[in-house]
Write an enzyme that holds these catalytic residues in place. Structure first.
Site, PDB file in Angstrom:
ATOM      1  N   ARG A 288     -10.049   1.403   8.880  1.00 13.39           N
ATOM      2  CA  ARG A 288      -9.696   0.043   9.278  1.00 13.39           C
ATOM      3  C   ARG A 288     -10.889  -0.642   9.932  1.00 13.39           C
ATOM      4  O   ARG A 288     -10.808  -1.823  10.232  1.00 13.39           O
ATOM      5  CB  ARG A 288      -8.522   0.073  10.256  1.00 13.39           C
TER       6      ARG A 288
ATOM      7  N   LYS B  46       0.831  -1.223   0.000  1.00 13.46           N
ATOM      8  CA  LYS B  46       0.000   0.000   0.000  1.00 13.46           C
ATOM      9  C   LYS B  46       0.855   1.259   0.000  1.00 13.46           C
ATOM     10  O   LYS B  46       0.601   2.177  -0.766  1.00 13.46           O
ATOM     11  CB  LYS B  46      -0.906   0.054   1.245  1.00 13.46           C
TER      12      LYS B  46
ATOM     13  N   ARG C 126      11.079  -6.006   5.467  1.00 14.47           N
ATOM     14  CA  ARG C 126      10.799  -4.580   5.248  1.00 14.47           C
ATOM     15  C   ARG C 126      11.657  -3.686   6.146  1.00 14.47           C
ATOM     16  O   ARG C 126      11.855  -3.959   7.322  1.00 14.47           O
ATOM     17  CB  ARG C 126       9.318  -4.317   5.547  1.00 14.47           C
TER      18      ARG C 126
ATOM     19  N   ARG D 213      -1.399  -8.068  13.851  1.00 13.27           N
ATOM     20  CA  ARG D 213      -1.954  -7.111  12.880  1.00 13.27           C
ATOM     21  C   ARG D 213      -2.701  -7.838  11.766  1.00 13.27           C
ATOM     22  O   ARG D 213      -3.748  -7.387  11.326  1.00 13.27           O
ATOM     23  CB  ARG D 213      -0.828  -6.232  12.310  1.00 13.27           C
TER      24      ARG D 213
ATOM     25  N   ARG E 189      10.743  -1.480  11.410  1.00 13.60           N
ATOM     26  CA  ARG E 189       9.694  -0.908  12.260  1.00 13.60           C
ATOM     27  C   ARG E 189       9.538  -1.718  13.537  1.00 13.60           C
ATOM     28  O   ARG E 189       9.654  -2.938  13.519  1.00 13.60           O
ATOM     29  CB  ARG E 189       8.360  -0.915  11.505  1.00 13.60           C
TER      30      ARG E 189
HETATM   31  P1  AMP Z   1       0.312   1.080   9.344  1.00 14.01           P
HETATM   32  O1  AMP Z   1       1.567   1.849   9.057  1.00 14.01           O
HETATM   33  O2  AMP Z   1      -0.842   1.486   8.470  1.00 14.01           O
HETATM   34  O3  AMP Z   1       0.529  -0.415   9.382  1.00 14.01           O
HETATM   35  O4  AMP Z   1      -0.127   1.493  10.830  1.00 14.01           O
HETATM   36  C1  AMP Z   1       0.722   1.252  11.936  1.00 14.01           C
HETATM   37  C2  AMP Z   1      -0.099   1.206  13.220  1.00 14.01           C
HETATM   38  O5  AMP Z   1      -0.749   2.469  13.416  1.00 14.01           O
HETATM   39  C3  AMP Z   1      -1.224   0.183  13.219  1.00 14.01           C
HETATM   40  O6  AMP Z   1      -0.790  -1.121  13.566  1.00 14.01           O
HETATM   41  C4  AMP Z   1      -2.151   0.793  14.270  1.00 14.01           C
HETATM   42  O7  AMP Z   1      -1.637   0.589  15.581  1.00 14.01           O
HETATM   43  C5  AMP Z   1      -2.047   2.282  13.980  1.00 14.01           C
HETATM   44  N1  AMP Z   1      -3.046   2.716  12.964  1.00 14.01           N
HETATM   45  C6  AMP Z   1      -2.794   3.225  11.717  1.00 14.01           C
HETATM   46  N2  AMP Z   1      -3.929   3.536  11.094  1.00 14.01           N
HETATM   47  C7  AMP Z   1      -4.942   3.220  11.938  1.00 14.01           C
HETATM   48  C8  AMP Z   1      -6.356   3.302  11.858  1.00 14.01           C
HETATM   49  N3  AMP Z   1      -6.979   3.756  10.755  1.00 14.01           N
HETATM   50  N4  AMP Z   1      -7.075   2.886  12.935  1.00 14.01           N
HETATM   51  C9  AMP Z   1      -6.476   2.425  14.057  1.00 14.01           C
HETATM   52  N5  AMP Z   1      -5.151   2.313  14.190  1.00 14.01           N
HETATM   53  C10 AMP Z   1      -4.365   2.714  13.144  1.00 14.01           C
END
Ligand code: AMP
Length: 225
Positions: free
Chosen positions: A93, A17, A130, A173, A162
């Site tokens: 989400r 993404k 990654r 996740r 990360r």
């Molecule tokens: P990502 O980089 O999109 O994988 O997001 C990293 C982390 O940020 C996720 O595992 C969540 O803890 C938090 N996060 C990001 N976007 C959301 C969202 N829309 N709703 C809830 N938590 C989020």
């Protein structure tokens, strides 16, 4: 130049993404709005939101709908996103976030929701290798590192693994994605906004498929939600 689009990109963690959203934001000349990047920025700046979010993020848990959508609402009501649109990455989400997003965007509507489809076995391999830039969020991997010494090619920031790319947090996740995020695919399908795009193959091939899907859609606009 093809200006303006309001787009949501869904997909499992590691589906590509981030990479595709950056490419699409250049193609359509619109801001890339990544909730993960925004939250990591809050953590880094030690804001009250960042302090509340950090532990949840490290464990792979979701931040509350209310906190996330307040942050997204503020961003999407800024002048650039109002005027030109956005590529929204990592949000919604949950169904509650999708409903809130429709309210934020109203009276406009989303052009399209892309579901970037990649098999779970493939995303597990991608997540383990990654690496990301701590400053700008640019993506790398152990097989495709930055040119110099884990320093970001784009901004010179430090490129690291990360904290939530541990085996345990990745498992959590992906579990949450299945439970809370994948119902969104049905929800957006029901609202006639969803297009599934094959996320396997080279980044160029995936971008070409996404652009084709978006451009096809923009020639037949929708009115909801
Ligand atoms: P990502 O980089 O999109 O994988 O997001 C990293 C982390 O940020 C996720 O595992 C969540 O803890 C938090 N996060 C990001 N976007 C959301 C969202 N829309 N709703 C809830 N938590 C989020």
């Amino acid at each position: 130049m093809v200006p303006g689009v309001r787009l949501v990109v869904l997909g499992k963690q590691g589906a590509g993404k981030g990479t595709q959203c950056v490419r699409l934001s250049h193609h359509y000349v619109v801001p890339h709005v990544s909730t993960g990047d925004m939250l990591r920025g809050e953590v880094k700046s030690r804001t009250p939101l960042g302090q509340r979010a950090k532990a949840l993020m490290d464990q792979g848990e979701l931040i509350s709908d209310e906190l996330v959508m307040e942050m997204v609402g503020l961003r999407l009501r800024e002048k650039d996103t109002r005027a030109r649109g956005f590529i929204l990455d990592g949000c919604p989400r949950t169904i509650a976030q999708a409903e809130e997003l429709a309210d934020i965007v109203a009276p406009d509507h989303l052009d399209l929701v892309i579901d970037l489809d990649v098999p779970t076995a493939m995303v597990l391999g991608r997540l383990a290798s990654r690496r990301v830039c701590m400053d700008c969020g640019a993506n790398y991997s152990t097989s495709s590192p930055p040119l110099t010494n884990w320093t970001c090619d784009v901004c010179g920031g430090e490129v690291v693994q990360r904290e939530d790319d541990t085996e345990e947090a990745i498992r959590r996740r992906l579990e949450l994605y299945e439970r809370q995020t994948s119902p969104l695919i049905d929800w957006y399908q029901h609202h006639d906004l969803l297009m599934s795009v094959d996320g396997t193959g080279t980044p160029d091939a995936v971008t070409t498929r996404c652009v084709q899907a978006i451009d096809d859609r923009r020639t037949k606009p929708v009115t909801s939600p």
